[in-house]
Structures are given as structure tokens and as C-alpha cells.
Scaffold this motif. Structure first.
Motif: not given
Length: 125
Positions: A14-38
Motif C-alpha cells: 500500500v505504501q508503494e502505491q500511496a506515496v509516489p516518491e521513493d520513501v523508505s520506511v523509517a520505523d518498521y516497528s510502527a508497521l509491526v505495531a499496526a499489524v498486531a493492533r488490528h
């Protein structure tokens, strides 16, 4: 429809499609937290199984608050909500500017995840 549980790879797609410019994830733990929370089965002791809107709100709220990207986190969180609802078989049609207002309310601490879910429920089509 069965409950859709996503993973970090889904969020990165989704990030690759949503953010057109090349943006690297700065905090993968935030993505892990979002996955766990949902994936939480009981968001509150007095509630039953969470619905799709609550799961989308959990993703949204976590991404807005934890800001996994160096920038464009608001855009990303909004795209994740729409993509998750769509993938779960429920579309949303928020009024113009409503998602931006919801981002600001979450950022300021005025809206929690349960209130965000109520907004998302109200936008279902």
C-alpha cells in the motif's frame, strides 16, 4: 466475509502505491505495531469481536500516531484505511476533507481509535 488479517508486506505494498516518491520506511516497528493492533480480538473487555471499521481504525490510528515514514504519514494512513476497507469488502466514501480532519484529530489526541472507528463506520457505502 472472513476477517482480513494483513501483514507488514501488505502495508508496504500500500505504501508503494500511496506515496509516489521513493520513501523508505523509517520505523518498521510502527508497521509491526499496526499489524498486531488490528489483529486484536477484543479491543475492549465489554465488546465482542471487532468489526472491519475498528480494524481499519486500529491501522489508521497507529500509523498516524507512530509515523513509520519520514514524511507523508497522513497520506499513507488514509490510503491504508481505504485499501483495508476495500480489501475487506466494504468501501468508504468520506465527505470531502473528512479524512484530513480525522488525521488532525488523531494527531492532537482529540480522537481515539474507537472514535475513529465510528467515523469510518459512518462513511461505509
Amino acid at each position: 466475509m472472513p476477517v482480513l488479517h494483513i501483514d507488514v508486506a501488505w502495508l508496504l505494498d500500500v505504501q508503494e502505491q500511496a506515496v509516489p516518491e521513493d520513501v523508505s520506511v523509517a520505523d518498521y516497528s510502527a508497521l509491526v505495531a499496526a499489524v498486531a493492533r488490528h489483529k486484536t480480538r477484543i479491543p475492549r473487555p465489554a465488546t465482542s469481536e471487532p468489526d472491519v471499521a475498528w480494524r481499519a481504525a486500529a491501522l489508521f490510528h497507529t500509523l498516524v500516531r507512530l509515523e513509520p515514514l519520514p514524511y507523508r504519514n497522513s497520506l499513507y494512513a488514509c490510503q491504508v484505511v481505504a485499501a483495508y476497507m476495500h480489501a475487506s469488502g466494504e468501501g468508504i466514501d468520506p465527505p470531502y476533507g473528512a479524512l484530513v480532519e480525522l488525521v488532525r484529530a488523531v494527531q492532537s489526541g482529540k480522537v481515539n481509535v474507537y472514535q475513529a472507528a465510528e467515523h469510518i463506520r459512518g462513511w461505509r457505502i
